[in-house]
Design an enzyme around this catalytic site. Structure first.
Site, PDB file in Angstrom:
ATOM      1  N   HIS A  76      -7.389   0.631  -6.561  1.00  0.00           N
ATOM      2  CA  HIS A  76      -7.724  -0.135  -5.205  1.00  0.00           C
ATOM      3  C   HIS A  76      -8.476  -1.197  -5.837  1.00  0.00           C
ATOM      4  CE1 HIS A  76      -7.875  -1.136  -1.139  1.00  0.00           C
ATOM      5  NE2 HIS A  76      -8.648  -0.228  -0.603  1.00  0.00           N
ATOM      6  N   GLN A 105     -10.220  -3.774  -3.081  1.00  0.00           N
ATOM      7  CA  GLN A 105     -11.301  -3.258  -2.677  1.00  0.00           C
ATOM      8  C   GLN A 105     -12.478  -3.472  -3.747  1.00  0.00           C
ATOM      9  OE1 GLN A 105     -12.335  -1.525   0.475  1.00  0.00           O
ATOM     10  NE2 GLN A 105     -14.294  -2.316  -0.475  1.00  0.00           N
ATOM     11  N   ARG A 140       0.911  -1.358  -0.069  1.00  0.00           N
ATOM     12  CA  ARG A 140       0.161   0.049  -0.056  1.00  0.00           C
ATOM     13  C   ARG A 140       0.763   1.237   0.149  1.00  0.00           C
ATOM     14  NH1 ARG A 140      -5.399   1.674   3.480  1.00  0.00           N
ATOM     15  NH2 ARG A 140      -6.080   0.236   1.793  1.00  0.00           N
ATOM     16  N   CYS A 172     -16.055   1.691   0.508  1.00  0.00           N
ATOM     17  CA  CYS A 172     -14.956   1.018   0.980  1.00  0.00           C
ATOM     18  C   CYS A 172     -14.598   1.133   2.497  1.00  0.00           C
ATOM     19  CB  CYS A 172     -13.922   1.415   0.121  1.00  0.00           C
ATOM     20  SG  CYS A 172     -13.284   3.189   0.186  1.00  0.00           S
ATOM     21  N   ASP A 183     -16.959   7.599  -1.831  1.00  0.00           N
ATOM     22  CA  ASP A 183     -15.726   7.427  -0.879  1.00  0.00           C
ATOM     23  C   ASP A 183     -15.440   8.835  -0.546  1.00  0.00           C
ATOM     24  OD1 ASP A 183     -13.279   6.398   0.198  1.00  0.00           O
ATOM     25  OD2 ASP A 183     -12.263   6.576  -1.756  1.00  0.00           O
TER      26      ASP A 183
END
Ligand code: CP
Ligand code: NVA
Length: 304
Positions: free
Chosen positions: A131, A134, A104, A263, A223
């Protein structure tokens, strides 16, 4: 799975995405029924974190344990990465000890660099660009609730960030129509918009109007307005994103059984209201749970 890595969903075919989702469903079933699946016995995953995490770290670490393997946590603050050791050296060293790397970080190029120099699979656990883990969990969750993906309409409201980029690619690759509403100047990455233009069997729609984007949606995503690394832009973004929120008014134009996905972590009162988050908590926490199952499928396919 043909791909040796999971760097971004752009690299995966529709068949590879479905292969991951199918194995994820199987592993979830086996876990629920206490059927052991120690597919990665004796294998080690190195997990490099340059940004904070709760879900990604815990789901990868427990996932490796459940697969019979081991995961080790390399925070920048305690490894030589944090002191500037080049990625091409780190990856060649880790390739001598471990069987896979999950990372990450900020720059997508760093992740691509790890894959280029190393000899073991690399998994993107979030960059500023993408991502993928996810969105694999998100696709798994939508399929659980709707029993299909193809032909559905998904919608994303908010920043054209890593989540938006991955939702566009994942959604279109799985045959879903994808509509996105962002403020001007916060559009998704150009590489993703270019990809969207090449898709012929699903529709892509980009607007600045959240109500227009949400029309008839089967699932609505959002998000945070300021992602990790954008803390300095918080005030400016709070101003730019007013109205880019999942609330009851927005959901009134979606399908009556529209799902809500986030998420997490969520900022109640910003990109989503408290009421909507709590009303759709089952779907949102199923989505969080599915990180575990989807990533176990990725680990098993790449590392076994
Ligand atoms: N959704 C997600 O990636 O959560 P974490 O930042 O907690 O890992
Ligand atoms: N867009 C968010 C996602 C966090 C899981 C970020 O990058 O911080």
């Amino acid at each position: 799975m043909q791909n040796k890595h999971l760097l971004k969903l752009l690299d995966l075919s529709r068949e590879e995405i479905y292969e991951i989702l199918d194995l994820a469903d199987q592993l979830k079933y086996e876990r629920k029924h206490n059927i052991p699946h120690e597919i990665l016995k004796g294998k080690t995953l190195a997990m490099i974190f340059s940004k904070n995490s709760t879900r990604t770290r815990v789901s990868f670490e427990t996932g490796m344990f459940q697969l019979g393997g081991h995961a080790l946590f390399l925070a920048n603050s305690v490894s030589q990465i944090g002191r500037g050791e080049p990625v091409q050296d780190t990856t060649r060293v880790l390739s001598r000890y471990c069987d896979g790397i999950m990372i990450r970080t900020y720059d997508q190029e760093e992740v691509e660099g790890l894959a280029a120099y190393g000899t073991i699979p690399v998994i993107n656990g979030l960059t500023d660009f993408a991502h993928p883990c996810q969105v694999l969990a998100d696709l798994m969750t939508i399929r659980e609730y709707k029993a299909k993906l193809e032909g559905l309409k998904i919608c994303y409201i908010g920043d054209g960030n890593n989540m938006a980029n991955s939702i566009i690619v994942g959604g279109l690759k799985c045959g879903m129509d994808v509509s996105i509403a962002t403020p001007k100047g916060y559009e998704p990455d150009q590489r993703v918009l270019d990809f969207a233009k090449t898709v012929t069997d699903a529709k892509f729609f980009l607007t600045n109007d959240p109500m227009e984007a949400a029309q008839g949606a089967d699932a609505v995503f959002t998000d945070v307005w300021a992602s990790m690394g954008q803390e300095g832009e918080k005030a400016e973004r709070e101003h730019a994103f007013v109205g880019y929120q999942i609330n009851d008014r927005l959901l009134s134009v979606a399908k009556p059984d529209c799902m809500v996905q986030h998420c997490l972590p969520a900022h109640r009162g910003e990109e989503i209201t408290e009421e909507v988050l709590e009303a759709h908590a089952n779907e949102i926490f199923d989505e969080a749970e599915n990180r575990l199952h989807a990533q176990k499928a990725v680990l098993a396919l790449l590392m076994r």
